[in-house]
Design a protein around this motif. Structure first.
Motif, PDB file in Angstrom:
ATOM      1  N   ASP A   1       0.838  -1.213   0.000  1.00 27.12           N
ATOM      2  CA  ASP A   1       0.000   0.000   0.000  1.00 27.12           C
ATOM      3  C   ASP A   1       0.866   1.254   0.000  1.00 27.12           C
ATOM      4  O   ASP A   1       0.599   2.223  -0.723  1.00 27.12           O
ATOM      5  CB  ASP A   1      -0.915   0.015   1.234  1.00 27.12           C
ATOM      6  CG  ASP A   1      -1.936   1.150   1.151  1.00 27.12           C
ATOM      7  OD1 ASP A   1      -1.749   2.170   1.852  1.00 27.12           O
ATOM      8  OD2 ASP A   1      -2.851   1.056   0.319  1.00 27.12           O
ATOM      9  N   GLY A   2       1.969   1.208   0.745  1.00 28.43           N
ATOM     10  CA  GLY A   2       2.910   2.331   0.759  1.00 28.43           C
ATOM     11  C   GLY A   2       3.545   2.532  -0.608  1.00 28.43           C
ATOM     12  O   GLY A   2       3.745   3.665  -1.070  1.00 28.43           O
ATOM     13  N   VAL A   3       3.824   1.426  -1.294  1.00 31.52           N
ATOM     14  CA  VAL A   3       4.388   1.514  -2.651  1.00 31.52           C
ATOM     15  C   VAL A   3       3.359   2.130  -3.593  1.00 31.52           C
ATOM     16  O   VAL A   3       3.680   3.016  -4.393  1.00 31.52           O
ATOM     17  CB  VAL A   3       4.798   0.107  -3.157  1.00 31.52           C
ATOM     18  CG1 VAL A   3       5.270   0.152  -4.606  1.00 31.52           C
ATOM     19  CG2 VAL A   3       5.883  -0.495  -2.259  1.00 31.52           C
ATOM     20  N   SER A   4       2.101   1.720  -3.443  1.00 31.76           N
ATOM     21  CA  SER A   4       1.037   2.257  -4.305  1.00 31.76           C
ATOM     22  C   SER A   4       0.886   3.765  -4.108  1.00 31.76           C
ATOM     23  O   SER A   4       0.797   4.532  -5.076  1.00 31.76           O
ATOM     24  CB  SER A   4      -0.295   1.573  -3.983  1.00 31.76           C
ATOM     25  OG  SER A   4      -0.244   0.193  -4.228  1.00 31.76           O
ATOM     26  N   GLU A   5       0.877   4.197  -2.851  1.00 34.63           N
ATOM     27  CA  GLU A   5       0.700   5.636  -2.571  1.00 34.63           C
ATOM     28  C   GLU A   5       1.876   6.450  -3.111  1.00 34.63           C
ATOM     29  O   GLU A   5       1.706   7.478  -3.756  1.00 34.63           O
ATOM     30  CB  GLU A   5       0.553   5.849  -1.060  1.00 34.63           C
ATOM     31  CG  GLU A   5       0.249   7.291  -0.695  1.00 34.63           C
ATOM     32  CD  GLU A   5       0.287   7.540   0.808  1.00 34.63           C
ATOM     33  OE1 GLU A   5       0.907   6.726   1.533  1.00 34.63           O
ATOM     34  OE2 GLU A   5      -0.292   8.545   1.238  1.00 34.63           O
ATOM     35  N   ALA A   6       3.085   5.945  -2.903  1.00 37.93           N
ATOM     36  CA  ALA A   6       4.277   6.685  -3.333  1.00 37.93           C
ATOM     37  C   ALA A   6       4.373   6.753  -4.858  1.00 37.93           C
ATOM     38  O   ALA A   6       4.679   7.809  -5.428  1.00 37.93           O
ATOM     39  CB  ALA A   6       5.528   6.027  -2.758  1.00 37.93           C
ATOM     40  N   THR A   7       4.081   5.651  -5.521  1.00 35.86           N
ATOM     41  CA  THR A   7       4.153   5.686  -7.001  1.00 35.86           C
ATOM     42  C   THR A   7       3.100   6.641  -7.551  1.00 35.86           C
ATOM     43  O   THR A   7       3.330   7.329  -8.548  1.00 35.86           O
ATOM     44  CB  THR A   7       3.977   4.282  -7.609  1.00 35.86           C
ATOM     45  OG1 THR A   7       2.787   3.676  -7.090  1.00 35.86           O
ATOM     46  CG2 THR A   7       5.174   3.400  -7.332  1.00 35.86           C
ATOM     47  N   CYS A   8       1.950   6.729  -6.849  1.00 32.50           N
ATOM     48  CA  CYS A   8       0.922   7.679  -7.307  1.00 32.50           C
ATOM     49  C   CYS A   8       1.439   9.111  -7.211  1.00 32.50           C
ATOM     50  O   CYS A   8       1.361   9.886  -8.175  1.00 32.50           O
ATOM     51  CB  CYS A   8      -0.344   7.529  -6.460  1.00 32.50           C
ATOM     52  SG  CYS A   8      -1.619   8.751  -6.848  1.00 32.50           S
ATOM     53  N   LEU A   9       2.024   9.469  -6.081  1.00 30.42           N
ATOM     54  CA  LEU A   9       2.554  10.830  -5.896  1.00 30.42           C
ATOM     55  C   LEU A   9       3.634  11.134  -6.944  1.00 30.42           C
ATOM     56  O   LEU A   9       3.685  12.210  -7.539  1.00 30.42           O
ATOM     57  CB  LEU A   9       3.123  10.983  -4.481  1.00 30.42           C
ATOM     58  CG  LEU A   9       2.110  10.930  -3.337  1.00 30.42           C
ATOM     59  CD1 LEU A   9       2.819  10.807  -1.989  1.00 30.42           C
ATOM     60  CD2 LEU A   9       1.208  12.169  -3.368  1.00 30.42           C
TER      61      LEU A   9
END
Ligand SMILES: O=C(O)[C@H](O)[C@@H](O)[C@H](O)[C@H](O)COP(=O)(O)O
Length: 262
Positions: A15-23
């Motif tokens: 989930d942290g990877v998903s949020e960071a790649t989105c930003l």
């Protein structure tokens, strides 16, 4: 002379990877659309589309109508086959975008391998699609993607470039084919290393403990024996977004803090 970054980020879970790649993608998309009026991006298959799309499809900071979406590799199957990377990205990404802010169909470049008789022909057709989307072949040595989203297998493959396979050596073409892929299905096409290394930005999205050893060899021991370790953009940034399982063997000094305010 512009300097390029290589950064490694790690997060407690996917989930942290998903949020960071989105930003990260929001920032790049805004920059390139402001600069060129479009954003050229290529997706890999595997777990990447689901991980990258989780937050991105709900972003209010991206103009998806200006995106041109390609595939870093594709399996030589019909577009409605469960093994198709196009179908995977359609289900995880395209179909989850709002109707008033989605990628126009003419800006999506699938490789419909079922329309041709061989993987070589599929590779040639895809190269023609790249030619139409980027400035003509005679003026470009290689198409420069704004962002390549790459995964890595436990054997260090990326796209459909596998360790010890001849496709790694291909330099005269933008797209090549393989019919004996060690990762099924056997018949695939893939961008070649020169194209990967000519991108403005490359982001590996890598989760899972079965990749930790290869990650350490590439990012800490600078091994170039794996295709994923051969991706060193000549004039571009290289970011790795990982979960802590995948980065578990790395010295913490190799890992940067992710600036959540990009
Ligand atoms: O078409 C493919 O199979 C992918 O493009 C492939 O290169 C993938 O990115 C890696 O195998 C990692 O897959 P996972 O992220 O699922 O481990």
């Amino acid at each position: 002379m512009k300097s390029y970054e290589q950064k490694v980020f790690s997060f407690p879970d996917t989930d942290g990877v998903s949020e960071a790649t989105c930003l990260y993608i929001e920032k790049l998309s805004q920059e390139y659309i402001a600069e060129t009026g479009r954003f050229t991006i290529a997706f890999s298959g595997g777990s990447l589309p689901k991980t990258v799309s989780k937050y991105l499809v709900n972003s209010k900071k991206v103009d998806f109508t200006k995106w041109l979406v390609f595939f870093a590799d594709e399996r030589c199957v019909p577009l409605d086959d469960a093994e198709s990377n196009y179908l995977l990205v359609k289900n995880e990404f395209f179909d989850k975008l709002p109707k008033d802010n989605c990628v126009p169909p003419q800006n999506i470049f699938p490789i419909n391998a079922s329309l041709v008789s061989s993987s070589e022909e599929a590779a040639n057709d895809y190269e023609d699609s790249l030619l139409k989307a980027f400035v003509g072949k005679e003026t470009l040595r290689y198409p420069q993607f704004d962002l390549l989203l790459l995964g890595m297998g436990p054997d260090g493959h990326t796209c459909s470039l596998f360790p010890g396979f001849p496709q790694i050596q291909e330099t005269g073409v933008w797209v090549t084919s393989i019919d004996n892929s060690p990762k099924p299905p056997p018949s695939r096409i893939t961008l070649t290393l020169p194209v990967l290394n000519d991108a403005h930005n490359v982001a590996f999205v890598n989760c899972g403990d079965q990749k930790a050893q290869v990650v350490k060899e590439i990012l800490q021991e600078n091994s170039t024996k794996y295709p994923a370790g051969m991706v060193k953009p000549r004039r571009g940034n290289l970011y790795w977004f990982m979960d802590d399982k995948s980065s578990s063997l790395l010295d913490r000094a190799v890992i940067s803090d992710f600036p959540h305010k990009l």
